[in-house]
Design an enzyme around this catalytic site. Structure first.
Site, short mmCIF file in Angstrom:
data_model
loop_
_atom_site.label_atom_id
_atom_site.label_comp_id
_atom_site.label_asym_id
_atom_site.label_seq_id
_atom_site.Cartn_x
_atom_site.Cartn_y
_atom_site.Cartn_z
N ASP A 152 9.44 -4.10 1.66
CA ASP A 152 10.21 -5.26 1.22
C ASP A 152 9.50 -5.95 0.05
O ASP A 152 8.29 -5.80 -0.12
CB ASP A 152 10.43 -6.26 2.37
N GLU A 198 7.16 -8.18 5.28
CA GLU A 198 5.90 -8.83 4.93
C GLU A 198 6.10 -10.03 4.02
O GLU A 198 5.47 -11.07 4.20
CB GLU A 198 4.96 -7.80 4.27
#
Length: 471
Positions: A109, A175
């Site tokens: 991500d 994250e």
């Protein structure tokens, strides 16, 4: 790259720096092309963004890992008390008898692109220019994924079936949203992710051409401070003078967080040990883009101020914008504060110290509330451990220069979770970024020469562990 003979580099392995370097270089075009494909997917784990793109990003990573010949590839997420986690990709390659298992972490991500006007290129179109690759996630952290993948490919091309180290790829999908379900994910899949060595490829190097092993991280806490001075808004002309507005009093409260030198002045926040690494002020100014006229805050060496002393920033405020301002005394104002903690500081005691400071310094009798937020422990690596020694050797061999053992001013809170749940594992924090990578900012980029070296360094580390047997 060093020219050490193959036979002298990894005794008993039949492989060395030169052979692995050739294998890495032979695949580098393919590795960069795959990285560009990953950058093209805007997988953002924030609620305001399309979750289908995050799912597409996970599927693309899974395809990369299947392309390495990994049969056990899964896309997993959990619901932690109503919080749906982002899709993580877990892929496994079992260890041969007597060989260690290494967990390879990165995240797929990315941060939102931000203001498109600040980008010189399209954020999700990976663009090469003057030896760098520009694009959101090009450095943070899709390059980490491809460093892992490229290293394995080079090892398979050179060692083949003689490479017996067990590998577990753990590519997180949330994250940049703060890893809200990370701890629950670890607890749910604790045995699936168990390893002897954990390599977290989400940090950076000292500078272009000089590698680093991150040996310490500051911890962090954050909190929201709300100040109230009036029961409701009133006309500033009719009541201004005897009454100071909430933004003004909040500013006075914020000013108490630092002394005249700019050092954090919250009683109870501690400093760590002095660091031997030198970080020249001129280099820091260039790396941080601080204006020439701005005096640096704090005392002591730059390295200590960055890595071993607390810092405190105001990262958000709720006050009327200039565009919407009126002649009104504002009754309430809020600020979110983000302290970074020195290694050795307990986050709970730091939070208590901040709350006590806010209560003690409430200006002019204003009502102040303190709402605790996130907490994360600091990290200090055991650089005498076998895996750390192997990593330092691999970095030096790949770059051809001595690596720096560097702290990092930032925080990776989930490192504390890994340390707690896998206390016997050796944790290595590596990365591909350099001071001009501008992660989280416009014009994020990756230095392609250092990326190649990072792939080679990880391949050398894994080859060394393979030759040594158990870590």
């Amino acid at each position: 790259m060093t020219s050490t003979p193959d036979s002298a580099v990894l005794p008993g392995s039949g492989i060395g720096v030169d052979a692995l370097a050739r294998a890495v270089d032979a695949r580098m075009g393919e590795t960069i092309a795959t990285l560009k494909d990953l950058v093209a997917i805007p997988g953002i784990a924030w609620a305001a963004f399309n979750p289908s793109e995050l799912a597409r990003s996970a599927e693309a990573v899974a395809a990369v890992l299947r392309g390495l010949g990994l049969d056990d590839v899964r896309i997993l997420s959990i619901d932690d008390g109503g919080t749906q986690g982002g899709p993580a990709v877990v892929a496994r390659r079992p260890a041969a008898a007597g060989k260690p298992t290494v967990l390879l972490y990165a995240h797929h991500d990315v941060q939102p692109p931000g203001d498109a006007r600040l980008w010189a290129t399209e954020p999700f179109t990976a663009t090469e220019s003057v030896g760098r690759l520009y694009g959101r996630g090009a450095a943070d952290d899709k390059a980490g994924i491809m460093a892992h993948a490229g290293a394995l490919r080079a090892l398979l091309d050179t060692l083949g079936e003689d490479f017996g180290v067990g590998l577990t790829f753990f590519i997180e999908g949330e994250e940049e949203a703060g890893s809200p379900t990370f701890r629950a994910f670890l607890e749910t899949h604790r045995e699936l992710l168990r390893a002897d060595v954990i390599v977290v490829a989400d940090s950076g190097n000292w500078k272009v051409g000089v590698p680093a092993l991150t040996t310490s991280l500051r911890g962090l806490v954050d909190a929201t401070v709300e100040l109230r001075v009036l029961g409701h808004a009133v006309h500033s002309g009719m009541f201004g003078g005897p009454v100071l507005d909430a933004p003004t009093l909040l500013a006075r409260l914020i000013a108490t967080f630092h002394d005249q030198d700019g050092a954090v002045a919250v009683e109870g926040l501690v400093a760590g040990d002095t660091d031997a690494v030198e970080y020249a002020e001129a280099d820091f100014r260039q790396d941080s883009s601080v204006l020439d006229t701005v005096r640096l805050a704090g005392t002591g060496s730059i390295a200590d101020r960055l890595w071993n002393k607390p810092a405190l920033s105001v990262i958000g405020m709720d006050v009327p914008s200039v565009e919407l301002a009126s002649n009104t005394l504002i009754p309430t104002a809020r600020a979110k504060i983000s302290p970074r903690l020195a290694p050795g500081q307990d986050p709970a005691s730091a939070m208590a110290a901040l709350a006590a400071h806010v209560e003690r310094h409430a200006p002019f009798g204003a009502q102040v509330s303190f709402t605790p937020g996130e907490q994360g422990r600091a990290f200090a690596a055991d650089t005498a451990a076998p895996a750390a020694r192997a990593a330092l050797w691999a970095l030096g061999a790949a770059w051809g220069t001595e690596p720096v053992q560097a702290g990092m001013g930032g925080s990776i809170p989930f490192i504390a979770d890994l340390t707690e749940l896998y206390p016997q594992a050796q944790i290595l924090i590596t990365g591909v970024e350099d001071p001009d990578s501008r992660a989280h900012s416009a014009n994020e980029s990756l230095h392609l020469g250092d990326f190649r070296n990072a792939v080679l360094a990880e391949a050398l580390l894994l080859a060394r562990l393979n030759a040594a047997g158990q870590a």
